[in-house]
Design a protein around this motif. Structure first.
Motif, PDB file in Angstrom:
ATOM      1  N   ASP A  10      37.170  42.502  45.229  1.00 18.98           N
ATOM      2  CA  ASP A  10      38.158  42.718  44.163  1.00 18.98           C
ATOM      3  C   ASP A  10      39.574  42.685  44.722  1.00 18.98           C
ATOM      4  O   ASP A  10      40.473  42.085  44.132  1.00 18.98           O
ATOM      5  N   HIS A  11      39.763  43.321  45.873  1.00 18.60           N
ATOM      6  CA  HIS A  11      41.087  43.352  46.497  1.00 18.60           C
ATOM      7  C   HIS A  11      41.515  41.933  46.895  1.00 18.60           C
ATOM      8  O   HIS A  11      42.650  41.519  46.641  1.00 18.60           O
ATOM      9  N   THR A  12      40.592  41.184  47.496  1.00 18.61           N
ATOM     10  CA  THR A  12      40.886  39.820  47.924  1.00 18.61           C
ATOM     11  C   THR A  12      41.190  38.925  46.723  1.00 18.61           C
ATOM     12  O   THR A  12      42.139  38.140  46.745  1.00 18.61           O
ATOM     13  N   LEU A  13      40.377  39.051  45.674  1.00 16.97           N
ATOM     14  CA  LEU A  13      40.614  38.251  44.475  1.00 16.97           C
ATOM     15  C   LEU A  13      41.946  38.613  43.825  1.00 16.97           C
ATOM     16  O   LEU A  13      42.653  37.735  43.325  1.00 16.97           O
ATOM     17  N   GLY A  14      42.266  39.894  43.845  1.00 18.93           N
ATOM     18  CA  GLY A  14      43.556  40.321  43.296  1.00 18.93           C
ATOM     19  C   GLY A  14      44.717  39.710  44.065  1.00 18.93           C
ATOM     20  O   GLY A  14      45.688  39.223  43.472  1.00 18.93           O
ATOM     21  N   ARG A  15      44.604  39.715  45.396  1.00 17.53           N
ATOM     22  CA  ARG A  15      45.652  39.105  46.215  1.00 17.53           C
ATOM     23  C   ARG A  15      45.724  37.607  45.970  1.00 17.53           C
ATOM     24  O   ARG A  15      46.815  37.029  45.911  1.00 17.53           O
ATOM     25  N   ALA A  16      44.559  36.952  45.835  1.00 19.49           N
ATOM     26  CA  ALA A  16      44.543  35.512  45.570  1.00 19.49           C
ATOM     27  C   ALA A  16      45.189  35.210  44.229  1.00 19.49           C
ATOM     28  O   ALA A  16      45.943  34.240  44.092  1.00 19.49           O
TER      29      ALA A  16
ATOM     30  N   LYS B 192      27.315  47.928  49.203  1.00 13.30           N
ATOM     31  CA  LYS B 192      27.613  47.037  48.074  1.00 13.30           C
ATOM     32  C   LYS B 192      28.939  47.419  47.421  1.00 13.30           C
ATOM     33  O   LYS B 192      29.757  46.558  47.092  1.00 13.30           O
ATOM     34  N   ALA B 193      29.141  48.703  47.219  1.00 11.81           N
ATOM     35  CA  ALA B 193      30.383  49.164  46.590  1.00 11.81           C
ATOM     36  C   ALA B 193      31.587  48.833  47.461  1.00 11.81           C
ATOM     37  O   ALA B 193      32.628  48.393  46.958  1.00 11.81           O
ATOM     38  N   SER B 194      31.444  49.012  48.761  1.00 16.33           N
ATOM     39  CA  SER B 194      32.536  48.695  49.684  1.00 16.33           C
ATOM     40  C   SER B 194      32.834  47.200  49.664  1.00 16.33           C
ATOM     41  O   SER B 194      33.999  46.784  49.623  1.00 16.33           O
ATOM     42  N   PHE B 195      31.795  46.386  49.668  1.00 15.59           N
ATOM     43  CA  PHE B 195      31.973  44.933  49.629  1.00 15.59           C
ATOM     44  C   PHE B 195      32.631  44.509  48.322  1.00 15.59           C
ATOM     45  O   PHE B 195      33.561  43.693  48.322  1.00 15.59           O
TER      46      PHE B 195
END
Length: 104
Positions: A50-56, A42-45
């Motif tokens: 978070d990383h994907t949303l930050g890039r978006a 869960k933490a990894s996901f």
């Protein structure tokens, strides 16, 4: 090679090694426990999301800045030669949608 340790020292050493081994086994048990594995997943996901949303967010911010740059000058004044045609297109498309919906 002779061992100069007394039986009491040997027993104490064995007891200490048993305690260390028990601690290590407890740590392994925690690491392979299903709840720990699920929590780690869960933490990894969540980190990937978070990383994907930050890039978006960064990408969307760049797009908005780019579009804004097309309609606003560097001084902050609107570029009427671009704003007026865009507004006419938006009004025209909106009118077309309203008229088509009215016919249904």
């Amino acid at each position: 090679m002779s061992d100069a340790r007394t039986p009491t020292q040997i027993e104490a050493d064995i007891e200490q090694r048993r305690a260390t081994l028990a601690e290590t086994l407890d740590e392994i048990g925690v690491r392979v426990h299903p709840k720990t594995i699920i929590g780690d997943a869960k933490a990894s996901f969540a980190a990937r999301v978070d990383h994907t949303l930050g890039r978006a967010y960064v990408t969307a911010n760049r797009v908005v800045s780019s579009v804004r740059g097309q309609f606003v000058s560097e001084e902050g004044a609107p570029r009427l030669e671009r704003v007026i045609p865009a507004a006419v297109v938006v009004v025209g498309l909106t009118s077309l949608v309203v008229v088509r919906r009215g016919r249904r």
